[in-house]
Design an enzyme around this catalytic site. Structure first.
Site, PDB file in Angstrom:
ATOM      1  CB  CYS A 115      -1.003  -0.060   0.840  1.00  0.00           C
ATOM      2  SG  CYS A 115      -2.718  -1.511   1.770  1.00  0.00           S
ATOM      3  CG  HIS A 252      -3.604   3.330   1.585  1.00  0.00           C
ATOM      4  ND1 HIS A 252      -3.378   3.408   0.790  1.00  0.00           N
ATOM      5  CD2 HIS A 252      -3.041   2.813   2.238  1.00  0.00           C
ATOM      6  CE1 HIS A 252      -3.784   1.834   0.620  1.00  0.00           C
ATOM      7  NE2 HIS A 252      -3.625   1.382   1.781  1.00  0.00           N
ATOM      8  CG  ASN A 282      -6.283  -0.607   0.712  1.00  0.00           C
ATOM      9  OD1 ASN A 282      -5.588  -0.284  -0.277  1.00  0.00           O
ATOM     10  ND2 ASN A 282      -6.191  -1.302   2.479  1.00  0.00           N
TER      11      ASN A 282
END
EC number: 2.3.1.180
Length: 325
Positions: A115, A252, A282
């Site tokens: 990520c 993020h 996500n």
């Protein structure tokens, strides 16, 4: 003394056509829209179609970024693609993008930091530009993350989606202070001791299979708050800026509560934090460039504004970047 900065010349995004809502997931597992939204802020996610690869998503985002920048593939020197879900074990998915967009020179490679991947890829490209090894670059985050989910595990399968985002960078000569446009600094961190809190239980040299995501959600949440604060503080300190000077936080998109906590730490009103998790979920390395592309396209982010990026992912890896648009 003048310095070379990496200016964001254009942004691009691509999301698969298929949308899966929380209500859709509730028909397949023991969950509900309310349960997911309360814990994560997610309402829906995009899922790549059968046969739609990470490279396909990346190519669409790359072409959109080049068009937004008014650039051609001939003007590019470098492609850095952040992904956890490459098309193949090798070669790098970036080379598939390179071929597809018609770039027949320069260099193209992948970066893997889960990520945090886009921040890592941005730092790599920025360093190539700063030392003069490239005058332009495409930085891409692209994922088909739903392909590594265990759909029997509601703790992870409800969290992720697929997508791709990209930025086109150009080298510009600048004064060398915080008023410069472009990437002002990047800050990268990792600590492999936390491997078991967020990982995939497979790989070419271990099981010979891709594996599935495994996560200790509460521990990841706890570490994210402190480690993201470290990365954000590093960016602010290095550039001698105050929290009040930051125009936009583009984090993020992992969990709305984490996003909110970082906005509060910076004393930013909610309208100064770019949030896409409700619609994208996500998307790992793709989440920041997708959010950047959206905020640029709708006119929120304007030239001259100060934009702070931050992310944390498996490994653990984490990092930040401060740039003036």
């Amino acid at each position: 003394m003048s310095v070379i900065r990496s200016l964001v010349a254009g942004c691009g995004a691509y999301l698969p056509q298929k949308v899966v809502t929380n209500a859709d997931l509730a028909t397949k597992m023991a969950t509900s829209d309310e349960w997911i939204r309360q814990r994560t802020g997610i309402r829906q996610r995009h899922v790549a179609a059968q046969g739609e690869l990470t490279s396909h998503l990346a190519i669409n985002a790359a072409e959109a970024a080049l068009a937004d920048a008014g650039m051609t593939p001939d003007e590019l020197d470098l492609i850095v693609l952040a992904t956890t879900t490459p098309d193949e074990t090798f070669p790098a998915t970036a080379t598939r993008v390179q071929a597809a967009i018609g770039m027949h020179h320069g260099m193209a490679f992948d970066v893997q930091a889960v990520c945090s991947g886009f921040v890592y890829a941005l730092a790599v490209a920025d360093n190539f530009i700063k030392v003069g090894q490239a005058k332009s670059a495409l930085v891409i985050g692209a994922e088909t993350f739903t392909r590594i989910l265990d759909w029997n595990d509601r703790g992870t399968s409800v969290l992720f989606g697929d997508g791709a985002g990209a930025v086109a960078l150009k080298a510009v000569e600048s004064k060398g202070d915080k008023s410069d446009r472009g990437v002002l600094s990047t800050h990268l961190f990792s600590d492999g001791r936390y491997h078991d809190m967020l990982y995939v239980d497979g790989g070419p040299s271990s099981t010979g299979k891709a594996g599935f995501v495994r996560m200790e959600g509460r521990e990841v949440f706890r570490h994210a708050v402190t480690k993201l604060a470290q990365a954000v503080d590093a960016a602010i300190a290095q550039n001698g800026v105050s929290e009040s000077e930051i125009d936009w936080l583009v984090p993020h998109q992992a969990n709305l509560r984490i996003i909110d906590s970082m906005g509060q730490r910076l004393k930013l009103p909610p309208e100064k934090v770019v949030v896409t998790i409700d619609r994208h979920a996500n998307t790992s390395a793709a989440s920041i460039p997708l959010a950047l592309a959206e905020a640029k396209a709708d006119g929120r982010i304007k030239p001259g504004q100060l934009v702070l990026l931050e992310a944390m992912g498996g490994g653990f890896t984490w990092g930040s970047a401060l740039l003036r648009w």
